[in-house]
Motif scaffolding. Structure first.
Motif, PDB file in Angstrom:
ATOM      1  N   GLU A 164     -16.452   5.238   3.295  1.00  0.00           N
ATOM      2  CA  GLU A 164     -15.679   6.471   3.140  1.00  0.00           C
ATOM      3  C   GLU A 164     -14.228   6.266   3.566  1.00  0.00           C
ATOM      4  OE1 GLU A 164     -18.190  10.349   4.013  1.00  0.00           O
ATOM      5  OE2 GLU A 164     -18.597   8.824   5.525  1.00  0.00           O
ATOM      6  N   PHE A 165     -14.054   5.575   4.671  1.00  0.00           N
ATOM      7  CA  PHE A 165     -12.710   5.347   5.191  1.00  0.00           C
ATOM      8  C   PHE A 165     -11.887   4.513   4.218  1.00  0.00           C
ATOM      9  CE2 PHE A 165      -9.488   3.131   7.651  1.00  0.00           C
ATOM     10  CZ  PHE A 165      -8.972   4.135   8.446  1.00  0.00           C
ATOM     11  N   PHE A 214      -7.363   4.093   0.442  1.00  0.00           N
ATOM     12  CA  PHE A 214      -7.064   3.088  -0.574  1.00  0.00           C
ATOM     13  C   PHE A 214      -5.555   3.039  -0.850  1.00  0.00           C
ATOM     14  CE2 PHE A 214      -6.362   1.859  -4.982  1.00  0.00           C
ATOM     15  CZ  PHE A 214      -7.118   0.703  -5.074  1.00  0.00           C
ATOM     16  N   PRO A 215      -4.942   1.846  -0.932  1.00  0.00           N
ATOM     17  CA  PRO A 215      -5.545   0.495  -0.899  1.00  0.00           C
ATOM     18  C   PRO A 215      -5.334  -0.226   0.433  1.00  0.00           C
ATOM     19  CG  PRO A 215      -3.375   0.350  -1.837  1.00  0.00           C
ATOM     20  CD  PRO A 215      -3.537   1.793  -1.404  1.00  0.00           C
ATOM     21  N   ILE A 253       0.490  -0.001  10.120  1.00  0.00           N
ATOM     22  CA  ILE A 253      -0.135   0.740   9.019  1.00  0.00           C
ATOM     23  C   ILE A 253      -0.152   2.237   9.302  1.00  0.00           C
ATOM     24  CG2 ILE A 253      -2.326   1.128   7.820  1.00  0.00           C
ATOM     25  CD1 ILE A 253      -2.880  -1.814   7.984  1.00  0.00           C
ATOM     26  N   LEU A 254      -0.497   2.593  10.526  1.00  0.00           N
ATOM     27  CA  LEU A 254      -0.640   4.010  10.866  1.00  0.00           C
ATOM     28  C   LEU A 254       0.697   4.738  10.964  1.00  0.00           C
ATOM     29  CD1 LEU A 254      -3.484   3.709  13.521  1.00  0.00           C
ATOM     30  CD2 LEU A 254      -3.682   4.580  11.194  1.00  0.00           C
ATOM     31  N   LYS A 255       1.801   4.011  10.944  1.00  0.00           N
ATOM     32  CA  LYS A 255       3.121   4.640  10.985  1.00  0.00           C
ATOM     33  C   LYS A 255       3.574   5.138   9.614  1.00  0.00           C
ATOM     34  CE  LYS A 255       5.017   2.142  14.982  1.00  0.00           C
ATOM     35  NZ  LYS A 255       6.033   1.149  15.423  1.00  0.00           N
ATOM     36  N   GLN A 256       2.905   4.719   8.560  1.00  0.00           N
ATOM     37  CA  GLN A 256       3.303   5.119   7.214  1.00  0.00           C
ATOM     38  C   GLN A 256       2.995   6.598   6.977  1.00  0.00           C
ATOM     39  OE1 GLN A 256       2.313   2.329   4.060  1.00  0.00           O
ATOM     40  NE2 GLN A 256       1.699   0.800   5.576  1.00  0.00           N
ATOM     41  N   ASP A 257       3.910   7.267   6.294  1.00  0.00           N
ATOM     42  CA  ASP A 257       3.782   8.718   6.091  1.00  0.00           C
ATOM     43  C   ASP A 257       2.496   9.102   5.374  1.00  0.00           C
ATOM     44  OD1 ASP A 257       6.192   9.082   7.349  1.00  0.00           O
ATOM     45  OD2 ASP A 257       7.374   9.149   5.498  1.00  0.00           O
ATOM     46  N   LYS A 258       2.132   8.354   4.334  1.00  0.00           N
ATOM     47  CA  LYS A 258       0.926   8.684   3.573  1.00  0.00           C
ATOM     48  C   LYS A 258      -0.324   8.539   4.445  1.00  0.00           C
ATOM     49  CE  LYS A 258       2.679   7.563  -1.043  1.00  0.00           C
ATOM     50  NZ  LYS A 258       2.486   6.738  -2.256  1.00  0.00           N
ATOM     51  N   ILE A 259      -0.314   7.548   5.311  1.00  0.00           N
ATOM     52  CA  ILE A 259      -1.444   7.349   6.208  1.00  0.00           C
ATOM     53  C   ILE A 259      -1.516   8.476   7.226  1.00  0.00           C
ATOM     54  CG2 ILE A 259      -2.416   5.865   7.995  1.00  0.00           C
ATOM     55  CD1 ILE A 259      -2.716   4.683   5.278  1.00  0.00           C
TER      56      ILE A 259
END
Length: 229
Positions: free
Chosen positions: A86-87, A92-93, A110-116
């Protein structure tokens, strides 16, 4: 398990009898916990349980991850859990096998990205649990041979043994603070044996199942510990 101070470690050893299809061997389980930060979780918050995906090493078995998700999301002190599949679909991706971070520390960028960040808020994600480890079978000895006896009845004779070890470590990454809150580990060892006098009688040590059950209890206590007295 009591709430532990930062940097403390607890070591427990227990013999856990399990019930396979026929008989069961005895499994010794060693548990260890290292806490680096305080934890807690609200009823609407979720955690994600991810297995290591690294072609350079043995990958964590999906069966263990599925077991850990099932046990952590049920029973006493259960928490809301997003499975590995699920995660990966939700994000994705970024967490596909070719692009997934190889170490839990790589989560930061990775977690700093706005979409994330937006997706994290949508699913109320609080912790990412990064699981590393495998089950290995070692030290096999003996043989069991089967043949057709007089009258066409199959018969087996011999004695077969092997050892199995399941060693897993989970790093708990706190999304809110952006740091590792600590680690829990579960190591299970057991001896399996199959004596055969006409009919084989397997006594199987289910080390992976034992490690999963123990780690799920650890994980729930770690994420939502009892208040200090």
């Amino acid at each position: 398990m009591k709430h532990l101070k930062k940097g403390s470690t607890v070591l427990l050893i227990a013999c856990i009898p399990l019930i396979p299809l026929l008989f069961s061997g005895c499994v010794s389980n060693t548990l260890q916990e290292i806490r680096e930060a305080d934890t807690g979780i609200l009823p609407h918050e979720t955690i994600a349980v991810l297995g290591r995906k690294d072609s350079r090493k043995d990958q964590t078995e999906s069966a263990f991850i599925d077991c850990l998700v099932d046990k952590t999301s049920s029973g006493s002190k259960s928490v809301n859990v997003i499975s590995n599949e699920e995660f990966v679909d939700q994000f994705f991706p970024w967490f596909e096998p070719r692009t997934a971070p190889l170490e839990v520390g790589d989560m930061t960028n990775i977690l700093k990205q706005d979409k994330i960040t937006q997706k994290v808020d949508e699913i109320n994600l609080r912790y990412i649990v990064w699981v590393d480890g495998t089950t290995q079978r070692t030290d096999q000895g003996g043989t069991v041979q089967c043949a057709v006896a007089t009258g066409g009845v199959p018969a087996c004779f011999g004695f077969l043994t092997w050892e199995a070890g399941s060693n897993y470590e989970a790093t708990i990454w706190d999304i809110h603070s952006g740091v590792s809150a600590g680690k829990v580990s579960s190591e299970a060892k057991g001896m399996s044996f199959v004596p055969a006098i006409i009919v084989p009688l397997p006594f199987i040590a289910r080390t992976q199942a034992a490690a999963c059950v123990a780690m799920s209890k650890q994980l729930k206590e770690f994420i939502d510990p009892e208040p200090s007295k």
